[in-house]
Scaffold this active site. Sequence first.
Site, mmCIF file in Angstrom:
data_model
loop_
_atom_site.group_PDB
_atom_site.id
_atom_site.type_symbol
_atom_site.label_atom_id
_atom_site.label_comp_id
_atom_site.label_asym_id
_atom_site.label_seq_id
_atom_site.Cartn_x
_atom_site.Cartn_y
_atom_site.Cartn_z
ATOM 1 N N HIS A 55 0.832 -1.214 0.000
ATOM 2 C CA HIS A 55 0.000 0.000 0.000
ATOM 3 C C HIS A 55 0.862 1.257 0.000
ATOM 4 O O HIS A 55 1.450 1.619 1.017
ATOM 5 C CB HIS A 55 -0.907 -0.008 1.235
ATOM 6 N N HIS A 57 1.077 5.395 -2.128
ATOM 7 C CA HIS A 57 0.474 6.337 -3.088
ATOM 8 C C HIS A 57 1.613 7.001 -3.856
ATOM 9 O O HIS A 57 2.177 7.995 -3.400
ATOM 10 C CB HIS A 57 -0.349 7.392 -2.344
ATOM 11 N N GLN A 150 -10.032 9.193 -4.546
ATOM 12 C CA GLN A 150 -9.689 9.930 -3.318
ATOM 13 C C GLN A 150 -10.839 10.794 -2.801
ATOM 14 O O GLN A 150 -11.019 10.951 -1.603
ATOM 15 C CB GLN A 150 -8.459 10.818 -3.593
ATOM 16 N N HIS A 208 -9.785 1.864 0.469
ATOM 17 C CA HIS A 208 -9.541 2.590 1.708
ATOM 18 C C HIS A 208 -10.834 2.429 2.501
ATOM 19 O O HIS A 208 -11.908 2.716 1.971
ATOM 20 C CB HIS A 208 -9.249 4.056 1.409
ATOM 21 N N GLU A 211 -11.108 4.714 7.403
ATOM 22 C CA GLU A 211 -9.904 5.430 7.855
ATOM 23 C C GLU A 211 -10.354 6.702 8.568
ATOM 24 O O GLU A 211 -10.232 7.821 8.058
ATOM 25 C CB GLU A 211 -8.976 5.762 6.674
ATOM 26 N N ASP A 307 2.198 3.437 2.934
ATOM 27 C CA ASP A 307 1.134 4.390 2.624
ATOM 28 C C ASP A 307 1.661 5.648 1.944
ATOM 29 O O ASP A 307 1.356 5.906 0.792
ATOM 30 C CB ASP A 307 0.336 4.757 3.890
ATOM 31 N N TRP A 313 0.252 13.595 3.741
ATOM 32 C CA TRP A 313 -0.245 12.780 4.850
ATOM 33 C C TRP A 313 0.866 12.277 5.762
ATOM 34 O O TRP A 313 0.647 11.955 6.916
ATOM 35 C CB TRP A 313 -1.057 11.600 4.299
HETATM 36 ZN ZN LIG Z 1 -3.725 4.972 1.635
#
Ligand SMILES: [Zn+2]
Length: 428
Positions: A55, A57, A150, A208, A211, A307, A313
């Site tokens: 996982h 991005h 997203q 996702h 979360e 991630d 993030w």
């Molecule tokens: Zn993610």
Amino acid sequence: MKLLRNARLYGREGVHDVEIDGARFGRVLPAGQGKGETFLDAADALVSPPFVEPHVHLDTTLTAGEPRWNASGSLWEGIAVWSERKATLTRDDVVSRASEVLRWYAANGVLHVRSHVDVTDPGLVALDAMIEVREQVRDVIDLQLVAFPQEGIVSFENGPELLEEAARRGVDVIGAIPHFEDTREDGVRSLEIAFDVAQRHGLLLDTHCDEIDDEQSRFVEVLATLARRGGLGSRATASHTTAMGSYNGAYSYKLQRVLARSGINLVCNPLANLCLQGRFDDYPKRRGLTQVKEMLGAGVNVAFGHDDVMDPWFPLGTAFPLQVALTGIAAAQLTGAAEIAEAYAMVTERAARVLSLGDRYGIEPGRPASFVVLPASSPFDAVRRQTRPSHVVAHGRLIAETPPAPTRLSWPGRAPEDIDFVRERDRA
Ligand SMILES: [Zn+2]
């Protein structure tokens, strides 16, 4: 036929020689019994199948601080910052950042990567760029792309059409983000849409899911049930599921059964979620992670992911899975010896199950000759000392080497010595 000699193979007792026949493994033999030219002498070091990133991005990577830093540190401000940065995306921008981080992954021995790509963009700029990157890196890294909405499917203009178009352009996996949709019903509907697109195109599913630090966010039970009834099973994954860190005991118990029966995978992303979650809490602040220990105990497959690598993030990271594993061990209290070994599996074979790699992964005759040599005596030792691979081999080709770099210490009353953090009594 070439030979990998004196390998302490992951998951096997003793030391072995392994035949390498071009790009594939041949037989595994007791050390000293292999015949042929030496490809590599592992000198009793740990030899493991490559690390697997379940996982990340890559379209957002290396954008931390652009156009501004995420000041609150929350997931929601991260999405808002990214939305501003997304407006300036170009193909070259995405290709160069994603490729740079993939080179870091390869140097760290990560040869299978699943990347989510934001498809809530009418131009699908990042998706087209990432499809190009997938092709460029094919000989070294096996890259899976997830169509990740997203900003939602039902709550975003033309969300369902963009997801469908992403499937047509050639993603490997379909995503969703049910907790971000405007209502609970929209969230359920978004999962049904994602499931339908995945089924019709014969793709995997990785959403996702939950979360958020809201104990009422319970989309994982919906996903698991869709996956079970539709026969998707382990081809479906729920990523993050951080609301599980807030569920009460009675519901958690019920959920364990639902998840175990469904066969779906969970991916926990400790680096990012320890930072993103709990931002609306007073003390005591919740950890905001999925129930790693409990779900492993219930027989659910759980893996650890990075991630985010330097994005809105999570601003840090070097794409090194043992850093993720160490953080996961501390965060999820996996401190038993068997649990620490399990944490290593969560960035290797358990993550490989998330990617449905099957017989494309593992040190067995006929499988791709891809592996890492770790100057460590065991997975436990590699995690503790954060050992970088001394050698990374992809499809029978040596692609990365990291020479040992001990620290020379001069200490009163002792001759100068090299310190590599191995305990003296373990060295004998
Ligand atoms: Zn993610």
